[in-house]
Write a protein that holds these residues in place. Structure first.
Motif: not given
Length: 257
Positions: A163-186
């Protein structure tokens, strides 16, 4: 050459730790034991309990987590944040993402302590205590990656619960995956509640870093540090994950107190 060899040793150690923590050979009884690394209890292959998940479990029950805090106190007083740099699976995943060739961003730690402690106090303690729900676990990107997605793939009936919560969780995960490519251990630097707890012990742990008197204070340690610390100013900074990358300059050494 020395730096490359030492980094390889750490990478090997992280790989072994990832396998040991997620090899299932100690489950299910091992899942009653919290270990000081960030790895979701609900991961299908997890051997141990996540200390933050365990901590929230007792907070939701309005009980004091004596054993969990005892484990974290012992780990912290012995090694500080060594677990973050050498053993934590989610930290290792961020390290691997940061290896992807691209332009990197050097982010200062000016507000990191405030942000981490705010998240810890509000999302790990206060909100779970009031709502009787482990809200950090519900939003945790490590939990989504290591447990949420695998469980849905392995158990088709669970897909109807998405549901909605899982979608939020996926967005948070994607955010950290992308940021981890550019920033060391965000995640480690700005969010991790486990690192927040262990950071308290960095300055008093038996496992201590020391800058040699011959250090010219040239600041070469800062670009080598994945957390962007000026090591010669504060070798036992609460932000330090004990990765030992700064050892390559020859002016920082380990001291067991």
């Amino acid at each position: 050459m020395k730096r490359r060899r030492f980094f390889s040793l750490r990478s090997l150690w992280q790989t072994i730790s990832l396998i040991v923590v997620n090899s299932y050979f100690l489950a299910p009884w091992g899942k009653y034991i919290p270990v000081p690394v960030f790895n979701c209890y609900s991961c299908p292959l997890a051997n141990f309990a996540c200390p933050i998940g365990t901590l929230q479990h007792f907070i939701v029950l309005h009980k004091f987590p004596f054993f969990t805090l005892g484990v974290l106190f012992l780990a912290g007083i012995l090694l500080g944040r060594f677990f973050c740099g050498w053993i934590c699976p989610f930290g290792f995943i961020q390290d691997l993402l940061y290896k992807i060739p691209t332009k990197k961003l050097a982010i200062e730690n000016k507000f990191a302590t405030f942000i981490r402690w705010s998240i810890f106090i509000i999302l790990v303690i206060i909100i779970p205590y009031i709502t009787l729900e482990p809200w950090f676990c519900k939003l945790c990107p490590a939990g989504t990656l290591e447990a949420g997605i695998p469980q849905i793939l392995l158990h088709p009936p669970l897909r109807s619960l998405i549901g909605f919560l899982f979608g939020i969780k996926i967005l948070i995960l994607i955010g950290f995956i992308i940021s981890s490519i550019f920033i060391s251990r965000p995640f480690c630097r700005f969010v991790c509640p486990l690192g927040t707890i262990l950071s308290v012990f960095n300055k008093i742990s038996f496992y201590h870093l020391e800058v040699k008197p011959t250090c010219p204070e040239c600041s070469l340690c800062k670009p080598k540090c994945p957390i962007n610390i000026e090591v010669y100013k504060d070798p036992n900074s609460p932000h330090c994950i004990r990765c030992h990358e700064c050892f390559s300059c020859g002016q920082v050494k380990l001291k067991i107190r």
